[in-house]
Design a protein around this motif. Sequence first.
Motif, mmCIF file in Angstrom:
data_model
loop_
_atom_site.group_PDB
_atom_site.id
_atom_site.type_symbol
_atom_site.label_atom_id
_atom_site.label_comp_id
_atom_site.label_asym_id
_atom_site.label_seq_id
_atom_site.Cartn_x
_atom_site.Cartn_y
_atom_site.Cartn_z
ATOM 1 N N ASN A 1 -3.999 11.488 1.867
ATOM 2 C CA ASN A 1 -3.116 10.678 1.041
ATOM 3 C C ASN A 1 -3.450 10.863 -0.433
ATOM 4 O O ASN A 1 -2.563 10.893 -1.276
ATOM 5 C CB ASN A 1 -3.216 9.202 1.435
ATOM 6 N N PRO B 1 -4.283 5.702 8.150
ATOM 7 C CA PRO B 1 -3.989 4.322 7.730
ATOM 8 C C PRO B 1 -4.072 3.321 8.879
ATOM 9 O O PRO B 1 -4.586 2.222 8.710
ATOM 10 C CB PRO B 1 -2.564 4.425 7.184
ATOM 11 N N LEU C 1 1.040 3.774 2.043
ATOM 12 C CA LEU C 1 0.365 5.025 2.375
ATOM 13 C C LEU C 1 1.243 5.800 3.349
ATOM 14 O O LEU C 1 2.093 5.232 4.029
ATOM 15 C CB LEU C 1 -0.995 4.749 3.024
ATOM 16 N N GLN D 1 -6.875 -0.047 3.162
ATOM 17 C CA GLN D 1 -5.659 0.711 2.870
ATOM 18 C C GLN D 1 -5.294 0.588 1.394
ATOM 19 O O GLN D 1 -4.913 1.551 0.750
ATOM 20 C CB GLN D 1 -4.494 0.195 3.728
ATOM 21 N N ALA E 1 -6.912 9.240 4.841
ATOM 22 C CA ALA E 1 -7.204 8.711 3.513
ATOM 23 C C ALA E 1 -7.338 9.856 2.509
ATOM 24 O O ALA E 1 -6.720 9.850 1.437
ATOM 25 C CB ALA E 1 -8.488 7.898 3.572
ATOM 26 N N TYR F 1 0.806 -1.243 0.000
ATOM 27 C CA TYR F 1 0.000 0.000 0.000
ATOM 28 C C TYR F 1 0.827 1.275 0.000
ATOM 29 O O TYR F 1 0.521 2.225 -0.701
ATOM 30 C CB TYR F 1 -1.001 0.062 1.178
#
Lengths: 787, 250
Positions: free
Chosen positions: B122, B153, B113, B161, B119, B111
């Motif tokens: 990101n 995350p 992140l 994620q 979220a 992922y």
Amino acid sequence: MSVLDQKLMRDLLHLRGQVIAISLIVACGIACLVTMLSAYDSLQLSQQTYYDRYRFADVFVQLKRAPDSLAARIAEIPGVQRVQTRVVVDVNLDVPELKEPATGRLISIPEQQMPMLNDLFIRKGQYIELGRRKQVLVSEVFAQANQLKIGNTLDAVINERWQQLQIVGVALSPEYVYEIRGTELFPDNQRFGVIWMGREALGTAFDLDGAFNDVALSLMPGANQADVIFRLDQLLKPYGGLGAYERADQISHQFINSEIESLAATAVMVPTVFLGIAAFLLNLVLARLVSTQRDQIAVLKAFGYDNLTVGLHYLKLVLVITLVGAGLGTVVGIWLGAVITENYARFYHFPVLQYRAGIQIIVTAIGVSGGAAVLGTFTAVKQAVSLPPAEAMRPEPPAIFRRTILERMGIQQFVPPVGQIILRNLERRSLQAGLAILGIAAAVAILVIGRYFEDATNYMVEAQFRQVQREDMTLVFNEPLPSRARYELTHLPGVMQAEPFRAVPARLRFQHQTRLSGLTGLDPQGELRRLLNQDLRPVSLPDTGVVLTSKLAEILGVTVGDPLTVEVLEGERPTRTVPVVGLVDELIGLGAYMDIHALNQLMREGQTLSGAYLTVDAYHLDQLYAQLKQTPAVASVALRERVITEFQKTIGGSFAIFTTVLVIFASVIAFGVVYNVARIALSERSRELATLRIIGFTQGEIAAILLGEQAIVTIVAIPCGFALGFGLAALITRAYDWELFRFPLIVTPASYAFAFIVITLAALGSGWLIRRQLNHLDLIAVLKTRE
Amino acid sequence: MTSTSQTQDSSEILVSSASLFQVRGVTKTYVMGEVTVEALRSVDLDLYEGEFVVLLGPSGSGKSTLLNILGGLDVPSSGQVIFQRQDLTTANDRTLTRFRRQSVGFVFQFYNLIPSLTARENVALVTDIAPQPMHPREALERVQLGNRINHFPAQLSGGEQQRVAIARAIAKRPQVLLCDEPTGALDFQTGKLVLEALAQVNQDLGTTTAVITHNAGIAAMADRVITMRSGEIVTVQQNETKVSPGELEW
């Protein structure tokens, strides 16, 4: 070498940037410690040996004149071990090659060399010969400053006549380790010197044949010093005693002791700061290492290594870094200590100023640094030890973030995601960020402090020698003269202005507190010697009452309005009660001031002056000097401008060394902190940064994220450091609140700017190194690995 | 070469759809210490606009190397990669960064992140630097995460994620979406959810999508399946009918 030790070496090699940075900080701390301790040891040892071997006296007193027979009665005072009676006179000197008149302090010595109190160490030449009345020994610094050699002659006004003195020896005395006249701060060795002359020759010249005007005593162990002083004063009262004082108040001793004490204080304070920062950084690095080596720790434990071995392995890493730093620091410290001790020899004159860095200092250095390192890394080592093997095999859980205060305040929409990354990281690791801020702030503070000494001294000189004292020259007569002398002074070549002053020795008393002090009568309308308050504004001198320096008022415990008992120790020795009418904030010495007319009245004398402040036309200066040298009534001449030049020459040079060393040390700290914190952030977040690179961020943009954090830390740290530096300066001001002088709390904007520039450069330097490492970020590895 | 006949087949698609990537004779050798590893040996390949391609192969077959080269993370040792008439083989770091910034969306196995960003943030990270992005909320809604946009995350499951990662990749409206083992770290059910999100994006936005996997079960949802072994393409297979991710089994 065991395999674990091989791993240790490779870990060290891998972490070399951080290892070097931390070792250097440890080295700075240890260098300070070793420098200060060894200088302290050397100075104290030299002082102690000198005092013991050359019998430095315990009690001192000056008087008008007493017959030699009184010596036996002094010796009978209980507790007195040994009595040395002397003749001590300040005279005008004509030194070859020196235009200005100089002052010589003639001190009598026995005609034949014998052990005495304040004994002489003869560096060159010999003791005076019996019956050779012109033979003298001169102090080493005075001889050096004026390039006087054995066999040279000096002219001195003795008994109102010029007499030629012949130098047969160069000597030192424990009484004049710091050789100053007694009223100044900085020695002027060219214009003031101690000269030892045969007792008979000196006694007859000054009408002190079979008499003395100065006594030095040594005391038996356990003697009651206060009692001896009291009895001595009683005994000498009829002979014009000027008040006995103990060794602690002896001017030369006071200076050296202040120096030794401040060395001891600095030896504790400064290294604590450095080692504290080193401990913090070690903790940071080790905690990171343990977290990246979780799997390795797990494997070691799975294979059966016990907790102790694992713990020791990481502890060794810390100790290697620390001991490398301590070793380097010890070497630098021993070298710097020698430099500083050598520098002390410019001010403090011992027969031998032996530099000594004992083994106990080295042991202390290693112990202190090792201790700081172990304390600092205790939690990180414990973390490694307590990691269960199975848990260690699993990756660390993801970091937990929360909304920052800014967001909870609802202003996050103004902050772009990159800014959010920076802010949330700072907030999540607020303790680490706080310590980093503290570390850099400490570096800033050290720089501020380094410059503060210079600022404070410059201000002191500026205030005292440009604002308070505005004369070109201060003349002191041998005996007080009637007021018409003032008009004669104005007729001397080049003299433009002459302001009289009257100075009498006195004992000031308030309730139980007493203090020997000069009482100075000034012309209230005078312009050359001013009384100023803290803001350098003039304080008026009322026609009655006494104005005290705040420090003297503090010692006596008086405030404005209190009645002060003044016991004059000259002439008819009147005792009067005079109200305190004002305070002045002079930075140098202790002083009590009155209107000159009021003082004359108090002394029950007509208009009388002890000397005068003069302004002089520079064009006629040489002529004036020549004339003054020929004037027997003048005991001493002090030149204001010379004092300033001497100060800049001697003290200025020492400050340059001091500031340079501090700049280097502070830069090492700033660099070490910024570099380590950024380097660890890079290691922790390389994956995150590489991800950003992959999704299209440029090198510059990710550098901004990583270094932005460091920039914020540095920017916050700088004002904190200014405040910390100012606070420390305030502490130092308290520590340097001496009778001799007091440090003003002055930090100039230039000093803040200087600290700002040095720290910014150090931060930029470490930022640049980190930026270079960012270029080598492995983008592809990020795709495949889980942290 | 075993792939010759397949290449002729795929050239027929050229007629209906324009070629986005043209890979010609690409090799990649790594020198690791004293060993030289040939990760790619003369690979020829075209990727067409809007198609969904699955790259299959065991580990070490060169599929990740190929993906890295397509994504501008790496440059080939020899050969040529053309992206819309732009030669990526001779591009410098700055050009490759711009290429990634504007044209490529990446989805990683883990992922990747940013843990300190929610979220939405990101995704916003990408939309802030892209020329014509979609709104972060829209991107997240496309992967069915409209209700989780303010979660960090650490507050999301693995599948969630990964879907945030997909939203982040598509928010810039890239021309190509490159996914390296996107379900590798996920269980079966969650993996299917992620694949559904990818299929949806491919269908709705027409983004050319290349998915690397060693899970042959995923191949059925692709337009084309490219199989690699030892640094070479061994087969290119055109799926007559695509299976929806929900029906996949492995």
